[in-house]
Design an enzyme around this catalytic site. Structure first.
Site, mmCIF file in Angstrom:
data_model
loop_
_atom_site.group_PDB
_atom_site.id
_atom_site.type_symbol
_atom_site.label_atom_id
_atom_site.label_comp_id
_atom_site.label_asym_id
_atom_site.label_seq_id
_atom_site.Cartn_x
_atom_site.Cartn_y
_atom_site.Cartn_z
ATOM 1 N N GLY A 1 0.585 -1.130 -0.118
ATOM 2 C CA GLY A 1 0.120 -0.587 -0.055
ATOM 3 C C GLY A 1 1.246 1.413 -0.072
ATOM 4 N N GLU B 1 3.687 -37.663 -2.103
ATOM 5 C CA GLU B 1 3.167 -36.065 -1.085
ATOM 6 C C GLU B 1 2.734 -37.396 -0.037
ATOM 7 O OE1 GLU B 1 3.767 -33.154 -1.955
ATOM 8 O OE2 GLU B 1 3.721 -33.755 -3.982
HETATM 9 P P1 ADP Z 1 2.434 -0.969 -2.969
HETATM 10 O O1 ADP Z 1 2.450 0.334 -4.053
HETATM 11 O O2 ADP Z 1 2.912 -0.419 -1.374
HETATM 12 O O3 ADP Z 1 3.389 -1.770 -4.132
HETATM 13 P P2 ADP Z 1 0.016 -0.938 -3.583
HETATM 14 O O4 ADP Z 1 -0.557 0.783 -3.223
HETATM 15 O O5 ADP Z 1 -0.064 -0.521 -4.988
HETATM 16 O O6 ADP Z 1 1.461 -1.561 -3.221
HETATM 17 O O7 ADP Z 1 -1.132 -1.176 -3.461
HETATM 18 C C1 ADP Z 1 -1.868 -2.388 -4.251
HETATM 19 C C2 ADP Z 1 -3.551 -2.460 -3.709
HETATM 20 O O8 ADP Z 1 -3.142 -3.307 -2.824
HETATM 21 C C3 ADP Z 1 -3.287 -1.295 -3.597
HETATM 22 O O9 ADP Z 1 -4.621 -0.497 -4.946
HETATM 23 C C4 ADP Z 1 -4.779 -1.289 -2.712
HETATM 24 O O10 ADP Z 1 -6.305 -1.705 -2.787
HETATM 25 C C5 ADP Z 1 -4.546 -2.281 -2.416
HETATM 26 N N1 ADP Z 1 -4.362 -2.757 -0.170
HETATM 27 C C6 ADP Z 1 -2.890 -2.605 -0.221
HETATM 28 N N2 ADP Z 1 -2.900 -2.309 0.667
HETATM 29 C C7 ADP Z 1 -3.816 -2.184 1.092
HETATM 30 C C8 ADP Z 1 -4.128 -1.172 2.926
HETATM 31 N N3 ADP Z 1 -3.576 -1.534 3.852
HETATM 32 N N4 ADP Z 1 -5.773 -1.116 2.820
HETATM 33 C C9 ADP Z 1 -6.311 -1.107 1.928
HETATM 34 N N5 ADP Z 1 -6.109 -1.467 0.346
HETATM 35 C C10 ADP Z 1 -4.346 -1.709 0.801
HETATM 36 ZN ZN ZN Z 2 7.997 -33.171 -2.694
#
Ligand code: ADP
Ligand code: ZN
Ligand code: MG
Length: 632
Positions: free
Chosen positions: A221, A438
């Site tokens: 996020g 497995e």
């Molecule tokens: P990063 O930039 O850290 O790789 P992003 O901000 O692009 O991650 O997050 C990808 C998606 O995951 C976002 O669009 C959001 O919807 C979701 N997401 C990630 N963390 C959260 C959080 N803490 N709360 C709500 N949504 C989140």
């Molecule tokens: Zn194996």
């Protein structure tokens, strides 16, 4: 949003240029093809003689070995259904001595012209066409670049540089859209005050942090947080992604940075966000395969912009990266990105918050237990949790259901954790071997005291694996204890040991297990000092490079002697694990057999079912107190 510049990268530019060129190209081709369609068809020489003899030819022109003729009757060549008044043919090599007498005999007007090049002119033009177009194209492109670089008319075709990747007027998202991440939110929230009332700070002569670096694994996020800050403060958000800077033309990235900051200053208070900073901000001068001029220039420009801020300007620069370790130290110096905010993978509580946030938008069946789901998804990032809820919603919609059921969420989780189900036709014999393999993993996982509890074992091919024995840690793991690691090695070896016990032979199916076990044992020896002989010495010789998807071998800083000792220690760790797996499985051959049969029958067993199957023979497991996911 309406009048803000659109997302125009260099590719849009190339596309626009092509849009210009293609119609011109078509026009030219059309014009040529019109000239090319022969108004005067070429006919065989014998046909020509026949035409003359039938008195259909009124006039001929000789030019070199080409003969052009005029027809008295336009339908004489009518085989093609078209009317022609003219035709063309060639005299056979060496000439035809009978020709002139025949022409004279049939009263054909004869004219002689200088030898013609027979339309060579436009053929040359045609063969030059690609070259001409190329020259035109290069001229077109360079005009754009130079105009952009020299700060000319930014509205011109050469907008290549002048447009930042994206300008967004006041994002809609707020901190309410970011679940969990309380620490990061608190730190970032301090900036809101500054963005809303810059004059207060200015009056006090206070200096406010300029650059904030958001660090954390992908999908936690970071981008969301930056946008939410702009949304909370209600200021314009100028964002550009590091990967968008990697341009063909050296200098374009730097010019773009300059432009982006300029725009941000004009609309201050505002936020500049540089996403994926690591793709430009890597330590300079260490580029593999030579330095990357473009990257370095861009980086230098960012540094210059950060330094060049007036104390009065209320522009906050945020950057995000998941590789803070590779960043150029110059970026992290005081006055630049000196404030660091870490976003971690969510813990159980935060996972629940994220699941609740996204599940809010969908109807949930009452059998859904989000708390249990949050417990069962350790290591999931926010993005993966969002994806999980979405996958479940898709599955529910496919069933045309009223609400998302627990089963939908479970399937979505398995898909994310284990990969997609693959349909493969597997021969019975191989299937039996898979089941035994497995079952070996599962039985040992079930019986070892320090292992993660067994979650599921399956011989349904998923992702790249033919079968999977899946364990789930009970809580968050931040460090790994030696007992735990040794048990993990034992479980990895159990697959091939089981195969050998039952079929008397090995198979290639254990390749992944062996690879993983070796890597784990190597880490135990060289990084974590878990070999008593070698002790606490860092003997790593490679560094994982996630961006290049490979390990880069470092110069070896230790002696030949140490290298040998490492190899030996790894071998003995893996051997120990293998003997321990043998020991357990040999004592439990009946159980192994039962488990393998059940797997062959049912393809997939969860921890509870494994417990039931082993129930009657559990006394065989007394040496290794059984445990399962539900604590039985
Ligand atoms: P990063 O930039 O850290 O790789 P992003 O901000 O692009 O991650 O997050 C990808 C998606 O995951 C976002 O669009 C959001 O919807 C979701 N997401 C990630 N963390 C959260 C959080 N803490 N709360 C709500 N949504 C989140
Ligand atoms: Zn194996
Ligand atoms: Mg991101």
């Amino acid at each position: 949003m309406k009048d803000s510049p659109r997302n125009t990268g260099p590719y849009t530019e190339i596309r626009n240029t092509l849009l210009w060129i293609l119609p011109i190209l078509f026009l030219m081709l059309f014009w040529m093809s019109r000239n090319y369609v022969p108004e005067t068809p070429d006919i065989p020489y014998s046909d020509f003689i026949a035409l003359v003899e039938a008195d259909n030819v009124t006039r001929v022109e000789f030019s070199g070995d080409v003969i052009r003729g005029e027809l008295g009757n336009p339908r004489a060549l009518g085989a093609t259904g078209q009317n022609y008044s003219r035709f063309r043919t060639r005299i056979p090599q060496g000439g035809d001595p009978d020709l002139l007498p025949i022409l004279r005999q049939h009263r054909v007007t004869v004219d002689v012209l200088p030898a013609e090049e027979s339309g060579q002119g436009w053929r040359i033009l045609l063969s030059l066409l690609p070259l001409l177009l190329l020259v035109y194209f290069v001229w077109f492109m360079s005009r754009g670049v130079f105009r952009g670089l020299s700060g000319g008319d930014p509205r011109g075709i050469g907008k290549l540089v002048s447009t930042p990747s994206r300008v967004e007027e006041r994002p809609e998202v707020t901190f309410a859209d970011v679940a969990g991440q309380e620490n990061a939110k608190r730190e970032v929230a301090e900036l809101i005050e500054f963005l809303e009332h810059p004059e207060r700070f200015r009056r006090m002569g206070a200096e406010v942090p300029r650059g904030i670096l958001l660090m954390g694994p992908p999908g936690t996020g970071k981008t969301l947080m930056a946008r939410a800050l702009a949304g909370e403060a209600g200021v314009p958000f100028f964002s550009i992604s590091g990967s968008a800077f990697i341009e063909v033309f050296v200098g374009v990235g730097a010019a773009r940075v300059r432009n982006l900051f300029q725009q941000a200053k004009q609309s201050a208070p505002s936020i500049v966000f540089v996403d994926e900073l690591d793709s430009i901000g890597r330590t300079r001068g260490t580029g593999l395969g030579g330095g990357h001029d473009e990257r370095e220039q861009t980086l230098n420009q960012i540094l210059a912009e950060l330094d060049g801020f007036d104390k009065k300007e209320s522009v906050i620069v945020l950057a995000a990266t998941n590789r803070p370790d590779v960043l150029d130290p110059a970026l992290l110096r005081p006055g630049r990105f000196d404030r660091h905010v870490t976003l971690d993978l969510p813990d159980r509580k935060d996972r629940l918050a994220i699941l609740q946030l996204y599940a809010k938008k969908s109807p949930l069946h009452e059998d859904v237990d989000l708390e249990a789901l949050a417990s069962g998804t350790p290591g999931f990032s926010g993005a993966e949790l969002k994806n999980l809820v979405n996958e479940a919603a898709v599955k529910a919609a496919e069933r045309n259901a009223e609400a998302i059921q627990d089963q939908d969420l479970q399937e979505a989780r398995d898909k994310i954790m284990l990969g997609n189900v693959r349909s493969l036709i597997i021969q019975p014999e191989e299937r039996r071997r898979l089941a035994i393999h497995e079952a070996g993993h599962a039985l040992v996982a079930y019986s070892l005291p320090n292992a993660d509890p067994l979650y599921k074992v399956t011989i349904i091919p998923r992702g790249r694996a033919l079968g999977v024995t899946h364990q789930l840690p009970e809580g968050e793991r931040y460090t790994l204890a030696e007992d735990y690691l040794r048990d993990r090695l034992t479980i990895m070896m159990a697959g091939r040991v089981a195969e050998r016990l039952f079929t008397g032979s090995l198979s290639s199916g254990a390749e992944g297990d062996i690879h993983e076990a070796t890597a784990l044992a190597r880490a135990m020896v060289t990084r974590w000092g878990m070999d008593p002989e070698i002790g606490a010495v860092d003997l790593t010789q490679s560094e994982a490079q996630p961006f290049l998807g490979m390990e880069i071998t470092r110069a070896r800083l230790f002696s030949e002697h140490s290298a040998e000792a490492v190899d030996q220690a790894i071998e003995s760790l893996v051997d120990d694990a293998e003997s321990k797996a043998s020991e357990i499985l040999e004592k439990n051959l009946d159980n192994l057999e039962k488990l393998a049969r059940a797997l062959e029958d049912r393809e997939s067993l969860d921890a509870g079912e494994v417990g039931e199957i082993l129930g009657s023979g559990r006394e065989n497991l007394v040496n290794f107190p059984p445990r399962s996911a539900d604590g039985k």
